[in-house]
Design a protein around this motif. Sequence first.
Motif, PDB file in Angstrom:
ATOM      1  N   ARG A 110      33.897   8.286  64.814  1.00  0.00           N
ATOM      2  CA  ARG A 110      33.714   8.328  63.360  1.00  0.00           C
ATOM      3  C   ARG A 110      33.257   6.964  62.840  1.00  0.00           C
ATOM      4  NH1 ARG A 110      38.287   9.996  62.137  1.00  0.00           N
ATOM      5  NH2 ARG A 110      37.780  12.179  61.607  1.00  0.00           N
ATOM      6  N   ALA A 111      33.888   5.897  63.310  1.00  0.00           N
ATOM      7  CA  ALA A 111      33.515   4.552  62.871  1.00  0.00           C
ATOM      8  C   ALA A 111      32.074   4.229  63.248  1.00  0.00           C
ATOM      9  CB  ALA A 111      34.470   3.519  63.481  1.00  0.00           C
ATOM     10  N   ALA A 112      31.651   4.674  64.445  1.00  0.00           N
ATOM     11  CA  ALA A 112      30.271   4.418  64.869  1.00  0.00           C
ATOM     12  C   ALA A 112      29.285   5.183  63.993  1.00  0.00           C
ATOM     13  CB  ALA A 112      30.097   4.812  66.334  1.00  0.00           C
ATOM     14  N   LEU A 113      29.606   6.426  63.670  1.00  0.00           N
ATOM     15  CA  LEU A 113      28.702   7.235  62.843  1.00  0.00           C
ATOM     16  C   LEU A 113      28.629   6.716  61.410  1.00  0.00           C
ATOM     17  CD1 LEU A 113      29.714  10.799  64.075  1.00  0.00           C
ATOM     18  CD2 LEU A 113      27.505   9.687  64.429  1.00  0.00           C
ATOM     19  N   MET A 114      29.708   6.127  60.925  1.00  0.00           N
ATOM     20  CA  MET A 114      29.751   5.671  59.542  1.00  0.00           C
ATOM     21  C   MET A 114      29.457   4.181  59.399  1.00  0.00           C
ATOM     22  SD  MET A 114      32.978   7.931  58.140  1.00  0.00           S
ATOM     23  CE  MET A 114      32.567   7.611  56.413  1.00  0.00           C
ATOM     24  N   SER A 115      29.025   3.545  60.485  1.00  0.00           N
ATOM     25  CA  SER A 115      28.670   2.135  60.421  1.00  0.00           C
ATOM     26  C   SER A 115      27.445   1.933  59.526  1.00  0.00           C
ATOM     27  CB  SER A 115      28.365   1.608  61.829  1.00  0.00           C
ATOM     28  OG  SER A 115      27.822   0.302  61.764  1.00  0.00           O
TER      29      SER A 115
ATOM     30  N   HIS B 190      25.368  -0.308  59.775  1.00  0.00           N
ATOM     31  CA  HIS B 190      24.243  -0.818  60.560  1.00  0.00           C
ATOM     32  C   HIS B 190      23.194   0.261  60.823  1.00  0.00           C
ATOM     33  CE1 HIS B 190      25.996  -4.676  61.104  1.00  0.00           C
ATOM     34  NE2 HIS B 190      26.982  -4.268  61.872  1.00  0.00           N
ATOM     35  N   ALA B 191      23.636   1.507  60.890  1.00  0.00           N
ATOM     36  CA  ALA B 191      22.697   2.588  61.203  1.00  0.00           C
ATOM     37  C   ALA B 191      21.790   2.937  60.040  1.00  0.00           C
ATOM     38  CB  ALA B 191      23.463   3.826  61.645  1.00  0.00           C
ATOM     39  N   ILE B 192      22.127   2.520  58.820  1.00  0.00           N
ATOM     40  CA  ILE B 192      21.353   2.945  57.650  1.00  0.00           C
ATOM     41  C   ILE B 192      20.829   1.779  56.817  1.00  0.00           C
ATOM     42  CG2 ILE B 192      22.538   5.160  57.479  1.00  0.00           C
ATOM     43  CD1 ILE B 192      24.275   3.989  55.269  1.00  0.00           C
ATOM     44  N   THR B 193      21.061   0.559  57.269  1.00  0.00           N
ATOM     45  CA  THR B 193      20.582  -0.599  56.520  1.00  0.00           C
ATOM     46  C   THR B 193      19.712  -1.478  57.407  1.00  0.00           C
ATOM     47  OG1 THR B 193      22.534  -1.939  57.080  1.00  0.00           O
ATOM     48  CG2 THR B 193      22.634  -0.624  55.062  1.00  0.00           C
ATOM     49  N   PRO B 194      18.739  -2.154  56.829  1.00  0.00           N
ATOM     50  CA  PRO B 194      17.855  -3.016  57.620  1.00  0.00           C
ATOM     51  C   PRO B 194      18.355  -4.460  57.686  1.00  0.00           C
ATOM     52  CG  PRO B 194      16.974  -2.819  55.405  1.00  0.00           C
ATOM     53  CD  PRO B 194      18.260  -2.001  55.438  1.00  0.00           C
ATOM     54  N   LEU B 195      19.650  -4.686  57.513  1.00  0.00           N
ATOM     55  CA  LEU B 195      20.177  -6.050  57.484  1.00  0.00           C
ATOM     56  C   LEU B 195      20.034  -6.716  58.843  1.00  0.00           C
ATOM     57  CD1 LEU B 195      23.424  -5.393  55.411  1.00  0.00           C
ATOM     58  CD2 LEU B 195      21.273  -6.403  54.616  1.00  0.00           C
ATOM     59  N   PRO B 196      19.777  -8.023  58.867  1.00  0.00           N
ATOM     60  CA  PRO B 196      19.631  -8.735  60.141  1.00  0.00           C
ATOM     61  C   PRO B 196      20.985  -8.897  60.839  1.00  0.00           C
ATOM     62  CG  PRO B 196      19.582 -10.280  58.317  1.00  0.00           C
ATOM     63  CD  PRO B 196      19.589  -8.912  57.698  1.00  0.00           C
ATOM     64  N   GLY B 197      20.909  -9.296  62.095  1.00  0.00           N
ATOM     65  CA  GLY B 197      22.125  -9.595  62.839  1.00  0.00           C
ATOM     66  C   GLY B 197      22.922  -8.370  63.245  1.00  0.00           C
ATOM     67  N   ARG B 198      22.228  -7.232  63.377  1.00  0.00           N
ATOM     68  CA  ARG B 198      22.971  -6.015  63.689  1.00  0.00           C
ATOM     69  C   ARG B 198      23.342  -5.919  65.158  1.00  0.00           C
ATOM     70  NH1 ARG B 198      20.143  -0.803  61.435  1.00  0.00           N
ATOM     71  NH2 ARG B 198      18.220  -1.667  62.274  1.00  0.00           N
ATOM     72  N   HIS B 199      22.603  -6.583  66.022  1.00  0.00           N
ATOM     73  CA  HIS B 199      22.812  -6.431  67.457  1.00  0.00           C
ATOM     74  C   HIS B 199      22.998  -7.804  68.081  1.00  0.00           C
ATOM     75  CE1 HIS B 199      21.492  -2.405  66.564  1.00  0.00           C
ATOM     76  NE2 HIS B 199      20.312  -2.847  66.178  1.00  0.00           N
ATOM     77  N   ASP B 200      24.025  -7.910  68.901  1.00  0.00           N
ATOM     78  CA  ASP B 200      24.342  -9.209  69.489  1.00  0.00           C
ATOM     79  C   ASP B 200      23.862  -9.348  70.924  1.00  0.00           C
ATOM     80  OD1 ASP B 200      26.054  -7.451  70.672  1.00  0.00           O
ATOM     81  OD2 ASP B 200      27.903  -8.323  69.878  1.00  0.00           O
ATOM     82  N   THR B 201      23.126  -8.362  71.434  1.00  0.00           N
ATOM     83  CA  THR B 201      22.583  -8.427  72.785  1.00  0.00           C
ATOM     84  C   THR B 201      21.144  -7.927  72.770  1.00  0.00           C
ATOM     85  OG1 THR B 201      23.387  -6.211  73.316  1.00  0.00           O
ATOM     86  CG2 THR B 201      24.844  -8.057  73.852  1.00  0.00           C
TER      87      THR B 201
ATOM     88  N   ALA C 139      20.141  -0.216  69.068  1.00  0.00           N
ATOM     89  CA  ALA C 139      19.560  -1.515  69.416  1.00  0.00           C
ATOM     90  C   ALA C 139      18.175  -1.347  70.029  1.00  0.00           C
ATOM     91  CB  ALA C 139      20.484  -2.256  70.382  1.00  0.00           C
ATOM     92  N   ALA C 140      18.001  -0.317  70.854  1.00  0.00           N
ATOM     93  CA  ALA C 140      16.694  -0.073  71.461  1.00  0.00           C
ATOM     94  C   ALA C 140      15.681   0.357  70.415  1.00  0.00           C
ATOM     95  CB  ALA C 140      16.819   0.993  72.550  1.00  0.00           C
ATOM     96  N   ALA C 141      16.085   1.255  69.501  1.00  0.00           N
ATOM     97  CA  ALA C 141      15.165   1.705  68.461  1.00  0.00           C
ATOM     98  C   ALA C 141      14.754   0.564  67.545  1.00  0.00           C
ATOM     99  CB  ALA C 141      15.814   2.828  67.646  1.00  0.00           C
ATOM    100  N   ASP C 142      15.678  -0.376  67.283  1.00  0.00           N
ATOM    101  CA  ASP C 142      15.373  -1.515  66.421  1.00  0.00           C
ATOM    102  C   ASP C 142      14.607  -2.612  67.143  1.00  0.00           C
ATOM    103  OD1 ASP C 142      16.706  -0.276  64.363  1.00  0.00           O
ATOM    104  OD2 ASP C 142      18.573  -1.385  64.643  1.00  0.00           O
ATOM    105  N   GLY C 143      14.843  -2.736  68.459  1.00  0.00           N
ATOM    106  CA  GLY C 143      14.324  -3.896  69.183  1.00  0.00           C
ATOM    107  C   GLY C 143      12.985  -3.697  69.847  1.00  0.00           C
TER     108      GLY C 143
END
Length: 407
Positions: free
Chosen positions: A91-96, A98-109, A149-153
């Motif tokens: 639930r926390a992953a689905l409601m994060s 990060h999945a719906i905003t273009p903010l930077p720093g979403r992925h640390d790897t 992360a793959a879709a964004d990177g």
Amino acid sequence: MRGMGNSLTIGERVAWYRRRRGLSQEVLAGLIGRTADWLGKVENNRIELDRLSVIKSLADVLDVSLGDLLGEPTVLDWTAESGTATVPALRAALMSYHAITPLPGRHDTDPPTTAALRQEVGELWTAYQNSRFGYVTGRLPELLRRAQAAADGHGGEDQDHARRLIGLTYQLAATQLTKLGETDLAWLAADRGLAAVRPTGDPVATGSLFRSVGHALHSTGRYTEAVRLTKDAAAFLQPHLAQPTPALLSVYGTLFLSGAMAAARANDPGTTRAFLAEADTAATRLGEDANHLWTAFGPTNVAIHRVATAAELGDLQVAIDLGPRVDTTALPMERRVRHALEVARAYSSWNRVDAAQAVLFDAERMAPEQVHHHFLSRQLALTWIRRQRGKPSTQLVGLARRLKVLD
């Protein structure tokens, strides 16, 4: 589950909510076009209440959700495979955000390669088809994070591949969550999946995601909408069917199987037959049982749905005649066990309880997690215990306790 535990049959839940709403048996029965005598037998477990169309009509009048009467959602047990972070972590992953905003720093790897991601997605879908529900639920949050992360990177074709893969990951989340009765989360996952694949313009990926939307509609009892979705999705895919790939044929045919179940639950036998015929045509064109895009589609899956839709429409003769004769041994475990539950339901409704129990015990041995999380298993076990004259068998009591419907 609001207001009560898991140890009540569906009929007993109806009685509980009926009294909570201040309705007499005569009034409630009249509102759904039944008799008070029928409702009394339902509430006293003398009639099995397992057709979802009837359960949904009662839920609508009582102003509760379908899940309230089915006793869903159910708690996912902690196992060595699931760990101790299950549905809340998903639930926390689905409601994060990060999945719906273009903010930077979403992925640390660094993002995973699409090849690595494809393998991870395939392994988790295979685990689902092997009915390893705890394993799948526990690992979906991390897979969603890596897919995002793959879709964004990535860019270009790699980004399109990553978008298809994150769409399939959301589809798996939606499919798994419907098995656990988490209907609202399943809808969210289905919505996210479609949004992810839409920019690719890929009809196969988009058609596959329509399946998860259909599952979410089913899980909330929106059967008429699921029928409309089937027709709309078919119209979307029709232009691509002149020379279809096996994957597209499988997705197309599976949409009609899901639609046939929706039509049966909406008490529409004509549409049910039409959808099954369209699925059968697709299976004939495919030519064999296959598992493209984890559909398990082919002639055998069509036969399974003939049994399931007959049971939903109350045509027990068809379910009894055809169900035990369908050979499912070549299909994934999830499909085999789902069919076994239908056969057990048909036997029980035909008052062949010993045969029904034998089928259900075998199904539990094959896939305990799947059996423990299906409303039919819980309903059957509780009904058998309530109707038992004298002391229930040790085997039946053990099953009921494993299903968490008996202390």
